[in-house]
Design a protein around this motif. Structure first.
Motif, PDB file in Angstrom:
ATOM      1  N   GLY A 253       0.730  -1.189  -0.016  1.00  0.00           N
ATOM      2  CA  GLY A 253      -0.058  -0.044   0.013  1.00  0.00           C
ATOM      3  C   GLY A 253       0.837   1.223   0.034  1.00  0.00           C
ATOM      4  O   GLY A 253       0.183   2.378  -0.222  1.00  0.00           O
ATOM      5  N   LYS A 254       2.204   1.207   0.253  1.00  0.00           N
ATOM      6  CA  LYS A 254       2.958   2.285   0.033  1.00  0.00           C
ATOM      7  C   LYS A 254       3.693   2.302  -1.121  1.00  0.00           C
ATOM      8  O   LYS A 254       3.504   1.602  -2.049  1.00  0.00           O
ATOM      9  N   LEU A 255       4.338   3.437  -1.500  1.00  0.00           N
ATOM     10  CA  LEU A 255       5.110   3.564  -2.870  1.00  0.00           C
ATOM     11  C   LEU A 255       6.015   2.413  -2.958  1.00  0.00           C
ATOM     12  O   LEU A 255       6.867   2.238  -1.906  1.00  0.00           O
ATOM     13  N   LYS A 256       6.370   2.266  -3.972  1.00  0.00           N
ATOM     14  CA  LYS A 256       7.396   0.973  -4.453  1.00  0.00           C
ATOM     15  C   LYS A 256       8.848   1.658  -4.187  1.00  0.00           C
ATOM     16  O   LYS A 256       8.992   2.516  -4.290  1.00  0.00           O
ATOM     17  N   CYS A 257       9.518   0.780  -3.230  1.00  0.00           N
ATOM     18  CA  CYS A 257      10.760   0.951  -3.106  1.00  0.00           C
ATOM     19  C   CYS A 257      11.651   0.890  -4.430  1.00  0.00           C
ATOM     20  O   CYS A 257      12.802   1.871  -4.338  1.00  0.00           O
ATOM     21  N   CYS A 258      11.321   0.327  -5.734  1.00  0.00           N
ATOM     22  CA  CYS A 258      12.286   0.565  -6.511  1.00  0.00           C
ATOM     23  C   CYS A 258      12.176   2.016  -7.181  1.00  0.00           C
ATOM     24  O   CYS A 258      12.850   2.082  -8.303  1.00  0.00           O
ATOM     25  N   LEU A 259      11.289   2.901  -6.888  1.00  0.00           N
ATOM     26  CA  LEU A 259      11.316   4.215  -7.247  1.00  0.00           C
ATOM     27  C   LEU A 259      12.839   5.064  -6.880  1.00  0.00           C
ATOM     28  O   LEU A 259      13.138   5.926  -7.738  1.00  0.00           O
ATOM     29  N   ASN A 260      13.227   4.213  -5.884  1.00  0.00           N
ATOM     30  CA  ASN A 260      14.519   4.896  -5.398  1.00  0.00           C
ATOM     31  C   ASN A 260      15.682   4.303  -6.058  1.00  0.00           C
ATOM     32  O   ASN A 260      16.960   5.136  -6.249  1.00  0.00           O
ATOM     33  N   TYR A 261      15.565   3.297  -6.831  1.00  0.00           N
ATOM     34  CA  TYR A 261      16.800   2.447  -7.435  1.00  0.00           C
ATOM     35  C   TYR A 261      17.479   3.406  -8.589  1.00  0.00           C
ATOM     36  O   TYR A 261      18.772   3.470  -8.568  1.00  0.00           O
ATOM     37  N   GLU A 262      16.583   4.076  -9.500  1.00  0.00           N
ATOM     38  CA  GLU A 262      17.340   4.902 -10.513  1.00  0.00           C
ATOM     39  C   GLU A 262      17.107   6.303 -10.345  1.00  0.00           C
ATOM     40  O   GLU A 262      17.443   7.284 -11.340  1.00  0.00           O
ATOM     41  N   LEU A 263      16.889   6.678  -9.112  1.00  0.00           N
ATOM     42  CA  LEU A 263      16.606   8.186  -8.655  1.00  0.00           C
ATOM     43  C   LEU A 263      17.989   8.887  -8.723  1.00  0.00           C
ATOM     44  O   LEU A 263      17.999  10.192  -9.523  1.00  0.00           O
ATOM     45  N   ASP A 264      19.002   8.571  -8.553  1.00  0.00           N
ATOM     46  CA  ASP A 264      20.297   8.959  -8.558  1.00  0.00           C
ATOM     47  C   ASP A 264      20.674   9.425  -9.989  1.00  0.00           C
ATOM     48  O   ASP A 264      21.338  10.475 -10.205  1.00  0.00           O
ATOM     49  N   THR A 265      20.200   8.284 -10.737  1.00  0.00           N
ATOM     50  CA  THR A 265      20.774   8.472 -12.116  1.00  0.00           C
ATOM     51  C   THR A 265      20.167   9.684 -13.000  1.00  0.00           C
ATOM     52  O   THR A 265      20.642  10.442 -13.574  1.00  0.00           O
ATOM     53  N   TYR A 266      18.620   9.880 -12.457  1.00  0.00           N
ATOM     54  CA  TYR A 266      17.980  10.760 -13.046  1.00  0.00           C
ATOM     55  C   TYR A 266      18.344  12.210 -12.630  1.00  0.00           C
ATOM     56  O   TYR A 266      18.305  13.307 -13.144  1.00  0.00           O
ATOM     57  N   MET A 267      18.736  12.229 -11.254  1.00  0.00           N
ATOM     58  CA  MET A 267      19.204  13.497 -10.651  1.00  0.00           C
ATOM     59  C   MET A 267      20.408  13.953 -11.344  1.00  0.00           C
ATOM     60  O   MET A 267      20.378  15.080 -11.586  1.00  0.00           O
TER      61      MET A 267
END
Length: 473
Positions: A253-267
């Motif tokens: 029911g929470k946001l998926k943890c995999c949203l943080n996997y590629e976040l640094d690359t996008y940043m």
């Protein structure tokens, strides 16, 4: 994901499972650890590290002291000491120097490890442990009924029995603090064991229960993820994902943890993208931003009233943005970036049976239905349907089948057809008495006498005389 449904083998003994399908972790790869030091040769004076990591049901792991120097391998069942008395049964997860690295990662000191390993599990220990595990499902449902009777706002998600059946730990989730003192009294009276209540979060619940994610793989939290970091909706915005809660939320029911996997690359890629570029001013008009490709460094703009999107490189966008700040409007957006279209990949084999088509099964069923409809005979119409047919068609059928006419029914008089005087007439045949009779009259008399038809009146002349029936001799 239990061992019974493991795709690597059949039944309750999946291939490669050293515990022969009796995994306590409810999955063959749940928080599994690969010992990459197992094939390395140790020095002759090497002393085995005395601490062993043991895993229990769910994601629970703990370190135990092997004071008796028992030879242990990964996957073996051992009997361990508990903090509240009695014993518990668990699987050996890691041994040797890799345990030292695990303790360093979890910041556990060797002096803090006091619980010991008693022995390897015997057949009696395993039977008692399995009997305790078989009671967990029924115990959980009974505890849920007791919680509903008391009106407690809590959800009991899992029960973990100790190996000697002397204690049970109930894991539950709740939004706030719950007063479950009365619940513990009723459960102790019903189950006759020691009760321990432990509150966990939504993600810990999903980690214990396990499941399949939207990607088609087992949940990260139940296989390898141990630390849960905070996930916010900004991670989805940075990756240009639609803010759809049904797609962004996991089974917890929470946001998926995999949203943080590629976040640094996008940043890192977003550092080169210009900010606050909602529109660019040109003499042709204001071009509004429609789309941004972060990794290709392209931005699409469109003029009002036009459907075509114009791709621009970020360097050109920065130039126009600087000109607008100086009060200068260029004539147009300038050079348009040509996007190379990748050629369609041609397969190096021939798709003979249509195995690449996603709708191949639908096409087979459709062809089968068409074949059945073609071979199916039409239903015979009843009497009412025959009466509703076209009367002209019915009359035509009667003319084609004169033998079906009622013999007592009178035939309507036939109009004599006008003959062409120039047409050659057939030569009449001579009868026995010498009179001349037209051709075919004898057969007509027999046919008329057989049907007992009355004399046809009217029509004098030779034709009328010839049509009269001859008296029987």
């Amino acid at each position: 994901m239990g061992c019974g449904s493991c795709s690597t083998g059949g039944g309750c003994a999946p291939s490669g499972c050293k515990s022969n399908g009796s995994c306590l972790t409810n999955g063959c790869s749940k928080l599994d650890v690969y010992d990459w030091l197992s094939n390395m040769d140790m020095p002759a004076s090497y002393r085995v590290f005395p601490i062993v990591e043991i895993k229990f049901k769910g994601s629970r792991k703990d370190f135990y002291l092997n004071s008796d120097n028992i030879y242990l391998e990964a996957g073996e069942l051992v009997v361990t000491e508990t903090a509240t008395g009695g014993f518990d049964v668990g699987h050996v997860s890691v041994t040797g120097e890799l345990v030292r690295m695990q303790m360093t990662k979890r910041r556990v000191n060797e002096a803090d490890v006091t619980k010991k390993i008693f022995r390897k599990a015997t057949s009696a220990d395993v039977d008692k442990w399995k009997a305790a595990k078989d009671m967990e499902w029924e115990t959980m449902h009974k505890a849920r009924k007791l919680a509903l009777e008391l009106g407690l706002q809590m959800k009991i998600s899992d029960v973990d029995y100790q190996g000697d059946k002397s204690k049970a730990t109930f894991y539950y989730t709740a939004e706030g603090r719950v007063d479950f003192r009365e619940l513990i009294k009723r459960m102790a009276e019903s189950f006759r064991i020691r009760i321990e209540m432990r509150q966990i979060g939504m993600r810990q619940e999903a980690s214990r229960l396990g499941g399949i994610g939207s990607c088609g793989r087992e949940l990260c939290c139940s296989t390898w993820l141990t630390d849960f970091k905070t996930v916010s909706t900004s991670a989805a915005r940075y990756q240009n994902l639609s803010l759809n809660t049904l797609k962004l939320a996991g089974q917890c029911g929470k946001l998926k943890c995999c949203l943080n996997y590629e976040l640094d690359t996008y940043m890192d890629a977003l550092k080169h993208i210009p900010d606050n570029v909602n529109y660019l001013k040109t003499e042709k008009g204001d071009a509004r931003l429609q789309k941004t490709d972060i990794f290709k460094k392209l931005m699409w703009f469109s003029y009002p009233g036009e459907e075509n999107w114009i791709p621009l490189h970020i360097n050109r966008v920065k130039e126009i943005q600087q000109l607008n700040k100086d009060g200068i409007k260029p004539e147009d957006l300038g050079e348009i970036v040509e996007i190379e279209e990748k050629p369609v990949k041609v397969l190096d084999y021939e798709n003979v049976v249509g195995q690449d088509s996603l709708t191949r099964l639908d096409e087979r069923s459709r062809n089968k239905n068409n074949r059945n409809n073609r071979n199916k005979k039409p239903n015979q119409p009843n009497g009412n349907q025959q009466q509703q047919r076209n009367p002209n068609q019915a009359a035509g059928n009667q003319q084609q089948h004169p033998q079906q006419r009622n013999p007592n029914q009178q035939r309507p008089q036939q109009q004599p057809q006008a003959r062409n005087p120039q047409q050659a007439k057939p030569q009449p045949e001579a009868s026995e008495d010498g009179s001349v009779k037209p051709e075919g009259q004898k057969n007509n008399r027999r046919h008329n006498n057989r049907r007992h038809r009355p004399n046809r009146g009217g029509g004098g002349g030779a034709e009328g005389a010839n049509n009269q029936p001859k008296p029987q001799q």
